[in-house]
Design a protein around this motif. Structure first.
Motif, PDB file in Angstrom:
ATOM      1  N   SER A 125       0.842  -1.214   0.024  1.00 27.17           N
ATOM      2  CA  SER A 125       0.076  -0.060  -0.131  1.00 27.17           C
ATOM      3  C   SER A 125       0.974   1.246   0.109  1.00 27.17           C
ATOM      4  CB  SER A 125      -0.891   0.003   1.310  1.00 27.17           C
ATOM      5  OG  SER A 125      -0.195   0.142   2.436  1.00 27.17           O
ATOM      6  N   PRO A 126       0.372   2.390  -0.465  1.00 23.66           N
ATOM      7  CA  PRO A 126       1.195   3.631  -0.473  1.00 23.66           C
ATOM      8  C   PRO A 126       1.593   4.094   1.135  1.00 23.66           C
ATOM      9  CG  PRO A 126      -0.793   3.959  -1.701  1.00 23.66           C
ATOM     10  CD  PRO A 126      -0.846   2.578  -1.022  1.00 23.66           C
ATOM     11  N   GLU A 127       0.864   3.773   2.020  1.00 27.41           N
ATOM     12  CA  GLU A 127       1.160   3.910   3.311  1.00 27.41           C
ATOM     13  C   GLU A 127       2.343   3.057   3.842  1.00 27.41           C
ATOM     14  OE1 GLU A 127      -1.972   2.898   2.917  1.00 27.41           O
ATOM     15  OE2 GLU A 127      -2.767   4.996   2.650  1.00 27.41           O
ATOM     16  N   SER A 128       2.688   1.833   3.404  1.00 27.80           N
ATOM     17  CA  SER A 128       3.582   0.810   3.425  1.00 27.80           C
ATOM     18  C   SER A 128       4.884   1.310   2.923  1.00 27.80           C
ATOM     19  CB  SER A 128       3.021  -0.657   3.173  1.00 27.80           C
ATOM     20  OG  SER A 128       2.207  -0.945   4.083  1.00 27.80           O
ATOM     21  N   ARG A 130       6.250   4.210   4.832  1.00 26.87           N
ATOM     22  CA  ARG A 130       6.671   3.687   6.136  1.00 26.87           C
ATOM     23  C   ARG A 130       8.210   3.121   5.660  1.00 26.87           C
ATOM     24  NH1 ARG A 130       1.719   2.048   7.675  1.00 26.87           N
ATOM     25  NH2 ARG A 130       2.167  -0.133   7.032  1.00 26.87           N
ATOM     26  N   ALA A 131       8.202   2.210   4.822  1.00 33.57           N
ATOM     27  CA  ALA A 131       9.576   1.553   4.288  1.00 33.57           C
ATOM     28  C   ALA A 131      10.721   2.346   4.082  1.00 33.57           C
ATOM     29  CB  ALA A 131       9.111   0.545   3.351  1.00 33.57           C
ATOM     30  N   GLN A 132      10.133   3.416   3.171  1.00 33.16           N
ATOM     31  CA  GLN A 132      10.999   4.580   2.362  1.00 33.16           C
ATOM     32  C   GLN A 132      11.593   5.461   3.854  1.00 33.16           C
ATOM     33  OE1 GLN A 132       9.892   6.808  -0.803  1.00 33.16           O
ATOM     34  NE2 GLN A 132      11.938   7.924  -0.829  1.00 33.16           N
ATOM     35  N   ALA A 133      10.915   5.944   4.849  1.00 31.23           N
ATOM     36  CA  ALA A 133      11.149   6.489   6.195  1.00 31.23           C
ATOM     37  C   ALA A 133      12.186   5.590   6.858  1.00 31.23           C
ATOM     38  CB  ALA A 133       9.831   6.937   6.852  1.00 31.23           C
TER      39      ALA A 133
END
Length: 108
Positions: A13-16, A19-22
């Protein structure tokens, strides 16, 4: 069989993904010396040659938790970087400037 990361990421998902990129950025912003050296594509032997020391001294330095700033500066500069000492306070950060004089006075 291993899947390509791009395929795995596209299923997130875009949220995941955010979070992964952060988390990836946070991990890259803080790492031990040995991981920094590896991320820069350098072996202990290559770094030892630049610093004119033996490879075991690089291994020993990377395991230390306490060292002189001049030693750390030499290590960082050998990797192509520049060491800055920054103090962080609740109301802001301050770059400590007198440590930048160490390199020029030690060289002279």
């Amino acid at each position: 069989m291993a899947k390509q990361f791009a395929i795995l990421r596209s299923g997130m998902s875009p949220e995941s993904q955010a979070r992964a990129q952060a988390k990836a950025h946070a991990m890259l912003a803080e790492m031990p010396l040995n991981e920094l050296r590896q991320a820069r594509g350098l072996s202990q032997k290559m770094l030892a040659e630049v610093l004119h020391v033996q490879q075991p001294s690089i291994a020993k330095l990377e395991k230390r938790t306490d060292m002189y700033l001049s030693t750390l500066r030499s290590h960082i500069e050998a990797m192509g970087g520049q060491l800055e000492v920054v103090a962080r306070f609740p109301d802001g950060t301050v770059k400590i400037s007198n440590f930048s004089e160490l390199g020029s006075s030690a060289a002279g």
